[in-house]
Design a protein around this motif. Sequence first.
Motif, mmCIF file in Angstrom:
data_model
loop_
_atom_site.group_PDB
_atom_site.id
_atom_site.type_symbol
_atom_site.label_atom_id
_atom_site.label_comp_id
_atom_site.label_asym_id
_atom_site.label_seq_id
_atom_site.Cartn_x
_atom_site.Cartn_y
_atom_site.Cartn_z
ATOM 1 N N THR A 3 0.830 -1.208 0.000
ATOM 2 C CA THR A 3 0.000 0.000 0.000
ATOM 3 C C THR A 3 0.861 1.253 0.000
ATOM 4 O OG1 THR A 3 -1.786 -1.135 1.184
ATOM 5 C CG2 THR A 3 -1.778 1.269 1.265
ATOM 6 N N VAL A 4 1.900 1.248 0.841
ATOM 7 C CA VAL A 4 2.807 2.393 0.914
ATOM 8 C C VAL A 4 3.554 2.579 -0.396
ATOM 9 C CG1 VAL A 4 4.839 3.337 2.086
ATOM 10 C CG2 VAL A 4 3.053 2.206 3.419
ATOM 11 N N VAL A 5 4.010 1.482 -0.989
ATOM 12 C CA VAL A 5 4.734 1.566 -2.262
ATOM 13 C C VAL A 5 3.844 2.153 -3.353
ATOM 14 C CG1 VAL A 5 5.817 0.213 -4.100
ATOM 15 C CG2 VAL A 5 6.312 -0.316 -1.707
ATOM 16 N N LEU A 6 2.598 1.671 -3.444
ATOM 17 C CA LEU A 6 1.674 2.173 -4.458
ATOM 18 C C LEU A 6 1.342 3.641 -4.212
ATOM 19 C CD1 LEU A 6 -0.730 -0.896 -4.725
ATOM 20 C CD2 LEU A 6 0.821 -0.064 -6.502
ATOM 21 N N GLY A 7 1.176 4.016 -2.938
ATOM 22 C CA GLY A 7 0.892 5.417 -2.616
ATOM 23 C C GLY A 7 2.033 6.339 -3.005
ATOM 24 N N LEU A 8 3.253 5.903 -2.714
ATOM 25 C CA LEU A 8 4.422 6.716 -3.078
ATOM 26 C C LEU A 8 4.601 6.789 -4.591
ATOM 27 C CD1 LEU A 8 7.115 5.679 -0.434
ATOM 28 C CD2 LEU A 8 5.982 7.899 -0.667
ATOM 29 N N CYS A 9 4.385 5.676 -5.276
ATOM 30 C CA CYS A 9 4.488 5.684 -6.742
ATOM 31 C C CYS A 9 3.459 6.644 -7.340
ATOM 32 C CB CYS A 9 4.284 4.280 -7.300
ATOM 33 S SG CYS A 9 5.662 3.158 -6.996
ATOM 34 N N GLY A 10 2.240 6.603 -6.805
ATOM 35 C CA GLY A 10 1.211 7.522 -7.278
ATOM 36 C C GLY A 10 1.594 8.970 -7.065
ATOM 37 N N THR A 252 -7.553 -4.636 2.945
ATOM 38 C CA THR A 252 -8.838 -4.396 3.607
ATOM 39 C C THR A 252 -8.662 -3.683 4.938
ATOM 40 O OG1 THR A 252 -8.720 -6.607 4.616
ATOM 41 C CG2 THR A 252 -9.892 -6.399 2.509
ATOM 42 N N ASP A 253 -7.429 -3.350 5.276
ATOM 43 C CA ASP A 253 -7.150 -2.624 6.517
ATOM 44 C C ASP A 253 -7.802 -1.243 6.462
ATOM 45 O OD1 ASP A 253 -5.984 -1.138 8.632
ATOM 46 O OD2 ASP A 253 -4.236 -2.458 8.612
ATOM 47 N N PRO A 254 -8.565 -0.848 7.484
ATOM 48 C CA PRO A 254 -9.222 0.462 7.479
ATOM 49 C C PRO A 254 -8.250 1.642 7.389
ATOM 50 C CG PRO A 254 -10.130 -0.942 9.211
ATOM 51 C CD PRO A 254 -8.922 -1.637 8.674
ATOM 52 N N SER A 255 -6.990 1.423 7.752
ATOM 53 C CA SER A 255 -6.007 2.513 7.717
ATOM 54 C C SER A 255 -5.514 2.800 6.303
ATOM 55 C CB SER A 255 -4.809 2.175 8.609
ATOM 56 O OG SER A 255 -4.084 1.067 8.092
ATOM 57 N N THR A 256 -5.935 1.992 5.334
ATOM 58 C CA THR A 256 -5.460 2.173 3.958
ATOM 59 C C THR A 256 -5.837 3.544 3.412
ATOM 60 O OG1 THR A 256 -5.608 -0.199 3.524
ATOM 61 C CG2 THR A 256 -5.527 1.256 1.615
ATOM 62 N N LEU A 257 -7.081 3.986 3.646
ATOM 63 C CA LEU A 257 -7.530 5.284 3.126
ATOM 64 C C LEU A 257 -6.686 6.442 3.649
ATOM 65 C CD1 LEU A 257 -9.410 7.216 1.652
ATOM 66 C CD2 LEU A 257 -11.034 6.989 3.568
ATOM 67 N N PRO A 258 -6.522 6.606 4.978
ATOM 68 C CA PRO A 258 -5.692 7.733 5.432
ATOM 69 C C PRO A 258 -4.241 7.648 4.982
ATOM 70 C CG PRO A 258 -6.309 6.318 7.278
ATOM 71 C CD PRO A 258 -7.138 5.895 6.105
ATOM 72 N N VAL A 259 -3.701 6.439 4.912
ATOM 73 C CA VAL A 259 -2.300 6.288 4.482
ATOM 74 C C VAL A 259 -2.141 6.713 3.027
ATOM 75 C CG1 VAL A 259 -0.491 4.608 3.975
ATOM 76 C CG2 VAL A 259 -1.695 4.517 6.152
ATOM 77 N N SER A 298 7.207 7.484 5.445
ATOM 78 C CA SER A 298 6.789 6.371 4.594
ATOM 79 C C SER A 298 7.310 5.042 5.140
ATOM 80 C CB SER A 298 7.295 6.583 3.169
ATOM 81 O OG SER A 298 6.777 7.781 2.622
ATOM 82 N N VAL A 299 8.562 5.032 5.548
ATOM 83 C CA VAL A 299 9.145 3.796 6.122
ATOM 84 C C VAL A 299 8.412 3.418 7.406
ATOM 85 C CG1 VAL A 299 11.193 2.791 7.159
ATOM 86 C CG2 VAL A 299 11.408 4.169 5.081
ATOM 87 N N THR A 300 8.101 4.415 8.227
ATOM 88 C CA THR A 300 7.386 4.171 9.477
ATOM 89 C C THR A 300 6.002 3.595 9.215
ATOM 90 O OG1 THR A 300 8.559 6.023 10.521
ATOM 91 C CG2 THR A 300 6.584 5.203 11.632
ATOM 92 N N LEU A 301 5.303 4.158 8.225
ATOM 93 C CA LEU A 301 3.970 3.653 7.879
ATOM 94 C C LEU A 301 4.039 2.222 7.355
ATOM 95 C CD1 LEU A 301 2.383 6.763 6.137
ATOM 96 C CD2 LEU A 301 1.650 5.718 8.289
ATOM 97 N N ALA A 302 5.090 1.929 6.599
ATOM 98 C CA ALA A 302 5.235 0.576 6.059
ATOM 99 C C ALA A 302 5.472 -0.464 7.159
ATOM 100 C CB ALA A 302 6.378 0.552 5.060
#
Length: 304
Positions: A3-10, A252-259, A298-302
């Motif tokens: 999720t973090v990788v895709l968010g950063l790529c975006g 499906t983690d609820p934290s996906t949206l805010p991250v 980003s590393v912390t979130l991952a």
Amino acid sequence: MITVVLGLCGALVYGFADFLGGLASRRLRPVTVAASAAVVGIVPLLVALAVVGGRFSWQAGLWGAVAGVSGAVGVLLLYAALAMGPMSVLSPLTAVFAAVVPVVVALVGGTVLSPVAIGALVVAVVAVVLVASVRDPGGARLTARGVVTAAVAGCGFGGIVLAFNETPADSGMAPLLVARLLQAVLLGVAAIAAALRTGGPSRVTAASSAPDVAGSTAVGGSVRRLALVVVACGVFDALANVFIQTGLHSSTDPSTLPVISVLNALYPIGTVLLAGVVLRERLAVLQAVGIGLALTASVTLALA
């Protein structure tokens, strides 16, 4: 982690599109560039639809339309805001609202974040402000109207993330295509209206309209380069949406949206990095600190 990788790529690809759009806007009206890029972005999404697939449903169509309207409103209001006041204040403000609005919606909806994740998101928001902060050479004054316009523009960009988050997980590229088609229509109408209001199809700089000693060949080459920049802008912008949509449905983690919403707001990093490579612009100290904080968050979130 994915999720973090895709968010950063975006975010990076969004930043690349922003940079290319800014280059093209030196020769054409920003709204003309935005409309042209939106039209171009339809093509890679059609290719992605054929390769990856997608399921059209009323939910995919509805939320795709919401994303398209939100994106068009965000772009138009951002341009309006930057014309009213200092970019060094209003640009980061827009990015912060784009990050915070989905986070607030997620928290109100019952999403619970760990203290570590909350701290990382706060650091990421600070990084957004630092990276997006640039000197405004025009000396424009900050006004309440400019602040409100920038804030609403940020809400529009945050609305894109919220809308894509509501699309069915199996909808694939369908909502992205709906959003892009509607955005192209809305921005196209705005571009035509701007041209009619000012009596010309575009805003061309003095440098581009001046006679060229190399003749028509040089002019043709300049036009081709400009067209390539706009095309690349549209392709990168569409690709960024693919990354964001995929990231939102990667877990499906609820934290996906805010991250994803906060990482998506780090798009100025892509703009700054590409400006350094292409235009040889040097990073300001605050921008370098912001990039460092963004990577740390980003590393912390991952790992959280």
